[in-house]
Enzyme design. Structure first.
Site, PDB file in Angstrom:
ATOM      1  N   ILE A   1     -11.632  -6.616 -12.929  1.00 58.14           N
ATOM      2  CA  ILE A   1     -13.002  -5.526 -12.471  1.00 58.14           C
ATOM      3  C   ILE A   1     -14.305  -6.388 -12.988  1.00 58.14           C
ATOM      4  O   ILE A   1     -13.943  -6.618 -13.849  1.00 58.14           O
ATOM      5  CB  ILE A   1     -11.944  -4.641 -12.969  1.00 58.14           C
ATOM      6  CG1 ILE A   1     -11.455  -3.899 -11.468  1.00 58.14           C
ATOM      7  CG2 ILE A   1     -13.819  -3.384 -11.853  1.00 58.14           C
ATOM      8  CD1 ILE A   1     -11.279  -4.079 -10.423  1.00 58.14           C
TER       9      ILE A   1
ATOM     10  N   ASP B   1      -5.018  -4.435 -18.527  1.00 59.78           N
ATOM     11  CA  ASP B   1      -4.064  -3.222 -18.465  1.00 59.78           C
ATOM     12  C   ASP B   1      -4.924  -3.153 -19.982  1.00 59.78           C
ATOM     13  O   ASP B   1      -4.045  -2.503 -20.511  1.00 59.78           O
ATOM     14  CB  ASP B   1      -3.001  -4.227 -18.552  1.00 59.78           C
ATOM     15  CG  ASP B   1      -2.904  -4.405 -17.033  1.00 59.78           C
ATOM     16  OD1 ASP B   1      -2.955  -3.879 -16.361  1.00 59.78           O
ATOM     17  OD2 ASP B   1      -1.929  -5.643 -16.824  1.00 59.78           O
TER      18      ASP B   1
ATOM     19  N   ASN C   1      -6.034   2.353 -13.561  1.00 63.21           N
ATOM     20  CA  ASN C   1      -5.254   1.432 -12.742  1.00 63.21           C
ATOM     21  C   ASN C   1      -4.475   2.262 -12.869  1.00 63.21           C
ATOM     22  O   ASN C   1      -3.646   3.249 -13.839  1.00 63.21           O
ATOM     23  CB  ASN C   1      -5.827   0.308 -13.080  1.00 63.21           C
ATOM     24  CG  ASN C   1      -4.092  -0.612 -12.892  1.00 63.21           C
ATOM     25  OD1 ASN C   1      -4.214  -0.783 -11.303  1.00 63.21           O
ATOM     26  ND2 ASN C   1      -4.319  -1.297 -13.425  1.00 63.21           N
TER      27      ASN C   1
ATOM     28  N   GLU D   1       5.663   6.177  -9.450  1.00 57.34           N
ATOM     29  CA  GLU D   1       4.624   6.270  -9.424  1.00 57.34           C
ATOM     30  C   GLU D   1       4.050   7.208  -8.084  1.00 57.34           C
ATOM     31  O   GLU D   1       2.694   8.520  -8.032  1.00 57.34           O
ATOM     32  CB  GLU D   1       3.702   5.086  -8.691  1.00 57.34           C
ATOM     33  CG  GLU D   1       4.046   3.487 -10.018  1.00 57.34           C
ATOM     34  CD  GLU D   1       4.047   2.385  -9.000  1.00 57.34           C
ATOM     35  OE1 GLU D   1       3.497   1.354 -10.191  1.00 57.34           O
ATOM     36  OE2 GLU D   1       3.924   1.814  -8.182  1.00 57.34           O
TER      37      GLU D   1
ATOM     38  N   LEU E   1      -5.700  -6.961  -7.742  1.00 61.25           N
ATOM     39  CA  LEU E   1      -4.510  -7.708  -8.689  1.00 61.25           C
ATOM     40  C   LEU E   1      -6.094  -8.317  -9.775  1.00 61.25           C
ATOM     41  O   LEU E   1      -5.713  -9.016 -10.543  1.00 61.25           O
ATOM     42  CB  LEU E   1      -4.171  -9.028  -8.178  1.00 61.25           C
ATOM     43  CG  LEU E   1      -2.190  -8.578  -7.394  1.00 61.25           C
ATOM     44  CD1 LEU E   1      -1.471  -9.016  -7.156  1.00 61.25           C
ATOM     45  CD2 LEU E   1      -1.577  -7.858  -8.516  1.00 61.25           C
TER      46      LEU E   1
ATOM     47  N   HIS F   1      -0.246   0.418 -13.602  1.00 65.77           N
ATOM     48  CA  HIS F   1       0.423   0.176 -14.106  1.00 65.77           C
ATOM     49  C   HIS F   1       1.983   0.399 -13.981  1.00 65.77           C
ATOM     50  O   HIS F   1       2.062   1.078 -14.627  1.00 65.77           O
ATOM     51  CB  HIS F   1       0.440  -0.323 -15.267  1.00 65.77           C
ATOM     52  CG  HIS F   1       0.726  -1.676 -16.104  1.00 65.77           C
ATOM     53  ND1 HIS F   1       0.101  -3.400 -15.104  1.00 65.77           N
ATOM     54  CD2 HIS F   1       2.210  -1.981 -16.608  1.00 65.77           C
ATOM     55  CE1 HIS F   1       1.206  -4.167 -15.699  1.00 65.77           C
ATOM     56  NE2 HIS F   1       1.778  -3.355 -16.032  1.00 65.77           N
TER      57      HIS F   1
ATOM     58  N   GLY G   1       0.626  -1.154  -0.066  1.00 68.95           N
ATOM     59  CA  GLY G   1      -0.162   0.482  -0.372  1.00 68.95           C
ATOM     60  C   GLY G   1       0.906   1.573  -0.358  1.00 68.95           C
ATOM     61  O   GLY G   1      -0.006   2.308   0.174  1.00 68.95           O
ATOM     62  N   SER G   2       2.052   1.284  -0.552  1.00 69.44           N
ATOM     63  CA  SER G   2       2.607   2.514  -0.922  1.00 69.44           C
ATOM     64  C   SER G   2       2.577   3.462  -1.498  1.00 69.44           C
ATOM     65  O   SER G   2       2.428   4.884  -1.155  1.00 69.44           O
ATOM     66  CB  SER G   2       4.410   2.423  -1.122  1.00 69.44           C
ATOM     67  OG  SER G   2       4.248   1.643  -2.257  1.00 69.44           O
ATOM     68  N   ASN G   3       1.753   3.020  -2.749  1.00 75.44           N
ATOM     69  CA  ASN G   3       0.667   3.931  -3.106  1.00 75.44           C
ATOM     70  C   ASN G   3      -0.357   4.602  -2.490  1.00 75.44           C
ATOM     71  O   ASN G   3      -0.904   5.455  -2.739  1.00 75.44           O
ATOM     72  CB  ASN G   3       0.114   3.569  -4.198  1.00 75.44           C
ATOM     73  CG  ASN G   3       1.376   3.380  -6.122  1.00 75.44           C
ATOM     74  OD1 ASN G   3       2.329   4.332  -6.392  1.00 75.44           O
ATOM     75  ND2 ASN G   3       2.289   1.885  -5.592  1.00 75.44           N
TER      76      ASN G   3
END
Ligand code: GRF
Length: 190
Positions: free
Chosen positions: A87, A144, A101, A173, A84, A103, A12-14
């Site tokens: 959807i 993607d 999203n 990111e 991951l 990537h 969860g760093s983003n």
């Protein structure tokens, strides 16, 4: 106030960067963190910020609609950050052009099922490409493949390991995702 849900299953760093960025925003805030993994580090980050969490199970995600109704009541926009699962169309239909999203490579290359984390960076290095980067894109029914919103680039240095490349990609990111989310959210609700 536009309410954002972040879907994430990893450290969860983003997610943390996005939560921090919108911490003082008069326009939008992170209202909910959704995960398919009860042990995901991202849930602790949500708790630290007193943000509601929702754990979703596979069966419910693909065959249920209760959670979609809950999301529609509670939030306006969905941000994926290391989530991951593909959807489902029902969720896409409920949030048209309102799911994005990030990537960790330059789509359309190095996308698709199983292209996540170090798999992506190893494939980039093995290909001999001299440039990699990040792609922020809309979500559609295919992995993607949704329309690209933004890309940023970094050089792949000869002899670089996947871990080293991952670090540079993460930095990109963190720098760009919150700002791009802000501009897309703004545009979507103008
Ligand atoms: C990021 O590299 C993102 O590109 C990918 O999943 C990763 C999540 O990392 N979709 P983190 O959990 O935010 O650190």
């Amino acid at each position: 106030m536009i309410k954002i849900a972040i879907f994430a299953s990893g450290t969860g760093s983003n997610t943390k960067k996005v939560i921090e960025y919108f911490g003082n925003s008069p326009m939008a805030k992170v209202e909910l963190v959704v995960s398919n993994k009860p042990s995901a580090g991202v849930l602790q980050i949500a708790k630290d910020w007193h943000i509601d969490t929702l754990i979703i199970e596979r069966e419910q995600f693909y065959n249920g609609d209760h959670y979609i109704n809950v999301l529609k009541e509670k939030i306006d926009f969905i941000v994926l950050a290391g989530f991951l699962w593909k959807i489902p169309s029902a969720l896409i239909d409920a949030f048209p052009r309102k799911i994005i999203n990030i990537h960790p490579a330059l789509l359309p290359k190095y996308g698709g099922k199983n292209m996540f984390g170090n798999n992506v960076h190893e494939a980039v290095i093995a290909s001999g490409d001299e440039v990699s980067g990040i792609t922020i894109h809309y979500i559609d029914e295919h992995y993607d493949q949704g329309d690209i919103i933004f890309q940023a680039y970094t050089n792949v240095v000869r002899g670089e390991s996947a871990a080293m490349l991952a670090k540079k990609i993460h930095a990109l990111e963190h720098e760009h995702y919150p700002k791009v989310i802000e501009s897309i959210v703004k545009q979507s609700f103008e």
